[in-house]
Design an enzyme around this catalytic site. Structure first.
Site, PDB file in Angstrom:
ATOM      1  CE  LYS A  90       3.117  -0.024   4.948  1.00 13.29           C
ATOM      2  NZ  LYS A  90       2.378   0.028   3.703  1.00 13.29           N
TER       3      LYS A  90
ATOM      4  NE  ARG B  10       3.911  -7.804  10.374  1.00 18.01           N
ATOM      5  CZ  ARG B  10       3.236  -7.086   9.471  1.00 18.01           C
ATOM      6  NH1 ARG B  10       2.119  -7.532   8.959  1.00 18.01           N
ATOM      7  NH2 ARG B  10       3.686  -5.914   9.092  1.00 18.01           N
TER       8      ARG B  10
ATOM      9  CD  GLU C 248      -2.789   1.295   2.370  1.00 16.31           C
ATOM     10  OE1 GLU C 248      -2.778   0.422   3.250  1.00 16.31           O
ATOM     11  OE2 GLU C 248      -3.569   2.265   2.352  1.00 16.31           O
TER      12      GLU C 248
HETATM   13  P1  ATP Z   1       0.761  -1.730   7.726  1.00 17.69           P
HETATM   14  O1  ATP Z   1       2.016  -1.668   8.556  1.00 17.69           O
HETATM   15  O2  ATP Z   1       0.328  -0.384   7.223  1.00 17.69           O
HETATM   16  O3  ATP Z   1      -0.302  -2.609   8.277  1.00 17.69           O
HETATM   17  P2  ATP Z   1       1.872  -3.616   5.909  1.00 17.69           P
HETATM   18  O4  ATP Z   1       3.140  -3.649   6.664  1.00 17.69           O
HETATM   19  O5  ATP Z   1       1.009  -4.820   5.819  1.00 17.69           O
HETATM   20  O6  ATP Z   1       1.020  -2.394   6.362  1.00 17.69           O
HETATM   21  P3  ATP Z   1       1.731  -3.398   3.041  1.00 17.69           P
HETATM   22  O7  ATP Z   1       2.166  -2.268   2.200  1.00 17.69           O
HETATM   23  O8  ATP Z   1       0.318  -3.775   3.015  1.00 17.69           O
HETATM   24  O9  ATP Z   1       2.220  -3.058   4.490  1.00 17.69           O
HETATM   25  O10 ATP Z   1       2.635  -4.668   2.766  1.00 17.69           O
HETATM   26  C1  ATP Z   1       2.920  -5.169   1.489  1.00 17.69           C
HETATM   27  C2  ATP Z   1       3.302  -6.597   1.591  1.00 17.69           C
HETATM   28  O11 ATP Z   1       4.430  -6.763   2.426  1.00 17.69           O
HETATM   29  C3  ATP Z   1       2.184  -7.436   2.174  1.00 17.69           C
HETATM   30  O12 ATP Z   1       2.050  -8.610   1.415  1.00 17.69           O
HETATM   31  C4  ATP Z   1       2.629  -7.722   3.573  1.00 17.69           C
HETATM   32  O13 ATP Z   1       2.130  -8.935   4.025  1.00 17.69           O
HETATM   33  C5  ATP Z   1       4.161  -7.732   3.425  1.00 17.69           C
HETATM   34  N1  ATP Z   1       4.781  -7.349   4.684  1.00 17.69           N
HETATM   35  C6  ATP Z   1       4.594  -6.220   5.387  1.00 17.69           C
HETATM   36  N2  ATP Z   1       5.287  -6.225   6.529  1.00 17.69           N
HETATM   37  C7  ATP Z   1       5.959  -7.398   6.563  1.00 17.69           C
HETATM   38  C8  ATP Z   1       6.854  -8.016   7.494  1.00 17.69           C
HETATM   39  N3  ATP Z   1       7.207  -7.404   8.634  1.00 17.69           N
HETATM   40  N4  ATP Z   1       7.354  -9.228   7.189  1.00 17.69           N
HETATM   41  C9  ATP Z   1       7.020  -9.828   6.044  1.00 17.69           C
HETATM   42  N5  ATP Z   1       6.188  -9.321   5.128  1.00 17.69           N
HETATM   43  C10 ATP Z   1       5.645  -8.115   5.377  1.00 17.69           C
END
Ligand code: ATP
Ligand code: MG
Length: 556
Positions: A271, A261, A35
């Protein structure tokens, strides 16, 4: 290169192997769906390496898709930074960049299809009432009084929503599923809401926006994604993912798989928190070298290969865990140990005068760029009567363990001669201002014939030919391992996470290019700051020390 060559193996790759073997899929198509509401961080790197890595290893494809259904929080600045970071990490998406907003027309059509099938309705309860009616994990929800409106009425009201006839919060579209489901996401989830917001891609065309769960599965299907990989918090949402695709007319049926994650000690990865650090000026922007963002790590001196190697080492599983910062650091240390040229820099200088060396003379010495890699070449290092050495490398008296310069004893100057400390001068506060030495001209690059041994080897920079430089010493941004768990995470910021010093570097470093990495002998790995360093005002960032000093601190 320290990046390991072997293909990773993990449960997702095993599923893909099976799907390819039994013909469920002929090829693999993944996507990375950020996003655009912030900069990418090291957690995203895990997802990037997984999705793009699979596409690469299986000769498949990977899309970059912006999941852009929250116009108020998103921005084109983030879109650009994300594309840039993905490329910098060494990956290229297939085809054009995709946006969920590319599909707004089709998503709207699918919402109408659900309404026509009696599977969606326009809700007019307030957000608070919707929450109250939803029930809890132990109590089933209640039906909304608007749940059984006719198809015609729903079509008309959804049209009214689309045309701006409802204020925000006054109406939304809900899927009609099961208010008693043990999965909260299945209790008539909202799939469209009203937002009078300007969108970075679609402008003011829409005042209704689809919700993530409705958008994501349809976007995957429209792009022909075969394996939709996401993090574990979406496990329950998989039911809704499948429900939507089962109930609309769409060809492709992607499958969602969840993995854990990445969590890292001594940093935050949400974020929201990262953006708070930036907006409250607790750090100097998204690319502050203390940030766990890709752009911060890059500015700190991390290489793409070191981040990819880290993602390989941590693997992909369903186990929740938190990785030590030391694991990330050891990846960049391993890479730079192999690949960074050596140089000499004095960070906390004190003057050393070699009294039996000719005044005004500058001698050009030759030093190897890497101790074990002759192919990395040599450089010229000027030597002179007055040099800078590290303040901590001299003592008037010391015990045997101190392998540096001591009064009356000899030490080797790296790549140069042996010197013997004769006396020193101090200021009125007792601080040493100058050390006076003699040198042995017979010891350039060889031990003395009489078998004398120096106590150790120290680095130095010519005071006549050396160049002043600003050196930024970075440390961990937080003082506790899990700042995200603290009531006030900002209060746990490490006040010593940045200290700036002015030192001297050998003149060859003037030719360093933006981001170029060096090992400053005995001091650690440093890189040329890509934003602030100029030929006339050098700025270096410390990437990481030579050894893991935190491991010792933590052991105590
Ligand atoms: P927010 O922190 O705003 O909830 P998010 O970290 O999920 O958002 P996105 O931009 O939706 O951020 O993430 C894009 C992709 O990266 C998604 O498929 C998410 O699952 C993956 N992602 C985000 N954070 C992690 C993490 N800490 N480890 C592994 N994958 C991640
Ligand atoms: Mg998300």
């Amino acid at each position: 290169m320290s990046e390991s060559e072997a293909r990773p193996s993990n449960f997702i790759r095993q599923i893909i192997d099976k799907d390819l073997a039994n013909g469920a899929h002929a090829t693999v198509h993944t996507r990375f769906p950020p996003e655009p509401n912030g900069y990418l961080h090291i957690g995203h790197a895990k997802s990037i390496c997984l999705n793009f890595g699979i596409a690469k290893d299986y000769q498949g494809q990977c899309n970059l898709r912006f999941d852009d259904t929250n116009p108020e929080k998103e921005d084109i600045e983030y879109v650009e930074s994300i594309k840039n970071d993905v490329n910098w990490l060494g990956f290229q998406w297939d085809g054009e960049v995709c946006y969920s907003s590319d599909y707004f027309d089709r998503l709207h059509g699918y919402a109408v299809e659900l309404i026509e099938k009696g599977l969606a309705y326009v809700e007019e309860l307030s957000p608070d009432e919707i929450r109250e009616y939803r029930g809890t994990l132990t109590a089933p929800g209640k039906h909304s009084p608007y749940r059984d409106r006719s198809v015609e009425e729903n079509i008309a009201l959804f049209e009214k929503m689309k045309n701006g006839g409802f204020e925000e919060g006054k109406a939304c579209l809900r899927a009609k599923i099961d208010m008693a489901s043990p999965f909260m996401v299945m209790r008539d989830p909202v799939i469209y809401r009203v937002r009078f917001a300007h969108h970075h891609q679609t402008g003011d065309k829409w005042c209704i926006y689809p919700m993530y769960d409705f958008t994501h599965c349809i976007s995957d299907a429209l792009e022909g994604i075969t394996h939709s990989l996401c993090t574990l918090e979406f496990q329950d949402n998989r039911r809704l993912y499948d429900w939507v695709l089962d109930n609309i007319t769409i060809e492709c049926q992607p499958r969602q798989y969840e993995f854990s994650r990445l969590n890292l000690e001594y940093t935050v990865m949400s974020k929201r928190k990262l953006s708070q650090l930036v907006s409250e000026n607790l750090v100097n922007g998204w690319d502050d070298p203390r940030m766990p963002t890709i752009s911060g790590l890059r500015r700190r001196g991390y290489t793409p290969a070191s981040i990819r190697e880290f993602c390989k080492r941590i693997g992909v599983t369903k186990q929740e865990n938190t990785i030590e910062m030391g694991s990330l650091e050891s990846c960049v240390r391993d890479d730079l140990n192999e690949n960074a040229p050596r140089a000499m820099a004095v960070l906390d200088p004190v003057k050393l005068v070699i009294e039996n060396y000719a005044e005004g003379e500058i001698e050009t010495l030759i030093a190897p760029n890497h101790p074990n890699k002759p192919e990395m070449g040599e450089r010229e290092v000027p030597f002179s009567r007055e040099i800078w050495i590290e303040r901590e490398d001299f003592r008037e008296e010391a015990n045997k363990k101190y392998k540096r310069l001591v009064l009356g004893k000899e030490v080797r100057l790296r790549n140069a001669y042996m010197v013997k400390a004769e006396r020193c001068e101090k200021d009125e506060d007792g601080n040493i201002t100058t050390i006076f030495c003699t040198y042995d001209p017979e010891t350039l690059g060889k031990d003395p014939a009489d078998g004398r041994k120096p106590k150790g080897v120290i680095h130095w920079v010519s005071a006549d030919a050396g160049v002043e430089a600003e050196i930024r010493l970075y440390d961990r941004l937080f003082t506790i391992a899990n700042p995200g768990g603290a009531d006030d995470f900002a209060a746990t910021i490490n006040p010593e996470s940045l200290s700036v010093t002015h030192g001297y570097v050998e003149p060859s470093l003037k030719a360093g290019t933006a981001e170029q990495a060096f090992q400053f002998e005995r001091m650690g790995y440093f890189c040329v700051d890509r934003k602030d360093s100029t030929a006339d005002a050098l700025v270096f960032n410390r990437t990481v020390g030579l050894r893991d000093t935190w491991a010792k601190i933590e052991a105590k």
